[in-house]
Design a protein around this motif. Structure first.
Motif, PDB file in Angstrom:
ATOM      1  N   THR A 126       0.744  -0.997   0.026  1.00 40.93           N
ATOM      2  CA  THR A 126      -0.133   0.326  -0.147  1.00 40.93           C
ATOM      3  C   THR A 126       1.097   1.093   0.524  1.00 40.93           C
ATOM      4  N   ILE A 127       1.761   0.767  -0.206  1.00 41.69           N
ATOM      5  CA  ILE A 127       3.269   2.568  -0.092  1.00 41.69           C
ATOM      6  C   ILE A 127       2.561   3.560  -1.632  1.00 41.69           C
ATOM      7  N   PRO A 128       3.311   4.060  -1.345  1.00 43.33           N
ATOM      8  CA  PRO A 128       2.817   5.126  -2.467  1.00 43.33           C
ATOM      9  C   PRO A 128       3.510   4.843  -4.522  1.00 43.33           C
ATOM     10  N   GLY A 129       2.524   4.645  -5.194  1.00 41.85           N
ATOM     11  CA  GLY A 129       3.378   4.085  -5.926  1.00 41.85           C
ATOM     12  C   GLY A 129       2.872   2.043  -5.717  1.00 41.85           C
ATOM     13  N   GLY A 130       2.612   1.317  -4.584  1.00 43.55           N
ATOM     14  CA  GLY A 130       2.536   0.365  -4.856  1.00 43.55           C
ATOM     15  C   GLY A 130       1.883  -0.302  -6.013  1.00 43.55           C
ATOM     16  N   PRO A 131       2.053  -1.948  -5.728  1.00 42.56           N
ATOM     17  CA  PRO A 131       0.780  -2.668  -5.813  1.00 42.56           C
ATOM     18  C   PRO A 131      -0.963  -2.626  -6.020  1.00 42.56           C
ATOM     19  N   GLN A 132      -0.901  -2.858  -4.879  1.00 46.74           N
ATOM     20  CA  GLN A 132      -2.575  -2.621  -4.429  1.00 46.74           C
ATOM     21  C   GLN A 132      -3.134  -1.636  -5.163  1.00 46.74           C
ATOM     22  N   VAL A 133      -4.240  -2.264  -5.899  1.00 46.30           N
ATOM     23  CA  VAL A 133      -4.754  -1.343  -6.633  1.00 46.30           C
ATOM     24  C   VAL A 133      -6.003  -0.369  -6.243  1.00 46.30           C
ATOM     25  N   ASN A 134      -6.008   1.111  -5.783  1.00 44.14           N
ATOM     26  CA  ASN A 134      -6.950   1.560  -5.347  1.00 44.14           C
ATOM     27  C   ASN A 134      -6.577   1.903  -4.089  1.00 44.14           C
ATOM     28  N   TYR A 135      -5.261   1.125  -3.476  1.00 42.99           N
ATOM     29  CA  TYR A 135      -5.072   1.565  -2.131  1.00 42.99           C
ATOM     30  C   TYR A 135      -3.432   1.834  -1.782  1.00 42.99           C
ATOM     31  N   ASN A 136      -3.358   2.906  -2.861  1.00 39.10           N
ATOM     32  CA  ASN A 136      -1.195   2.594  -3.340  1.00 39.10           C
ATOM     33  C   ASN A 136      -0.910   4.458  -3.235  1.00 39.10           C
TER      34      ASN A 136
END
Ligand SMILES: [Zn+2]
Length: 263
Positions: free
Chosen positions: A184-194
């Motif tokens: 969930t970090i900025p630019g991470g792979p968690q779609v809609n929560y990144n």
């Protein structure tokens, strides 16, 4: 955090899931009672001096006086399986971005986070350690830094929930802090929560904030200027209004960091 009641939060947000499901789904009655007392105190104070507010990082219509300023020492820990993104590794640069997002999100509250240290630990069992287990306790006894008033964030694969008012060196003291899903970090792979706002949300709990739907229409988060909301918001439900009528002005606070809607 040296509050009478403090939280350490986990995030249960599997990479396959599409919604935020915070580990703090059952908010402790002690924390709710604390929020009600705090709200009552704020109302009385507002009547005398115009009021003050903290912890409303995303409320556009706040009309409170200048918030107090408070610096919180922040220690960020990445516990990873191997040095890949899939192995939960997060670079120092990306953790620094996460820290900046938190400060941007909290800027209007007067709270700022002073980044004191970043640690990286390769340890598969720690990265995957389940809630309340001895492995997790061992991890935090090893990694936790600073005092009870300082925030420790653990970026790893699994999280846990805990709350209380803890004596130094008690188990609760070591567990104090927030576990943040590494994706969930900025630019991470968690779609809609990144966009890094998961850390903002969990830190909000650590500071004592509840979900805006915690007490339903009549309770909410026990903060006067949060519009009432009966149920959590998922996705991007523009116009959602679960509490209607003259008693409940405003639409549901879907943009509130403490709700579950997409970032
Ligand atoms: Zn939450």
């Amino acid at each position: 955090m040296r509050l009478q009641i403090s939280l350490s939060l986990s995030l249960i947000l599997a990479t396959t899931s599409v919604a935020r499901n915070c580990g703090n789904t059952q908010e402790p009655i002690e924390l709710i009672e604390q929020a009600i007392r705090f709200n009552s105190h704020n109302r009385q104070t507002a009547g005398q001096s115009g009021g003050a507010s903290i912890g409303r990082p995303n409320h556009e219509s706040s009309k409170t006086s200048t918030p107090r300023t408070q610096e919180v020492n922040l220690y960020m820990h990445n516990i990873y399986i191997n040095e890949t993104a899939a192995g939960a590794y997060i670079s120092e640069e990306d953790l620094t971005k996460q820290w900046r997002v938190m400060n941007e999100n909290y800027a209007s509250t007067g709270i700022s986070f002073v980044l004191k240290n970043i640690t990286h630990t390769q340890n598969k069992s720690w990265a995957l350690a389940i809630r309340n287990g001895t492995t997790e306790l061992k991890m935090k006894q090893t990694l936790r830094m600073g005092g009870y008033e300082d925030l420790n964030l653990y970026f790893r694969v699994l999280g846990r929930g805990f709350f209380g008012d803890f004596a130094p060196n008690s188990e609760g003291f070591w567990q104090d802090g927030c576990d943040i899903l590494h994706t969930t970090i900025p630019g991470g792979p968690q779609v809609n929560y990144n966009e890094g706002k998961t850390a903002t949300h969990e830190t909000g709990h650590w500071l004592g904030l509840l979900h805006p739907f915690s007490g339903g229409c009549r309770g909410g988060d026990y903060i006067d200027d949060t519009p009432a909301e009966e149920t959590a918001s998922y996705g991007c439900p523009v116009g959602k209004d679960t509490c209607r009528g003259d008693m409940f002005p405003g639409l549901d606070p879907i943009h509130n960091f403490m709700d579950y809607a997409y970032e």
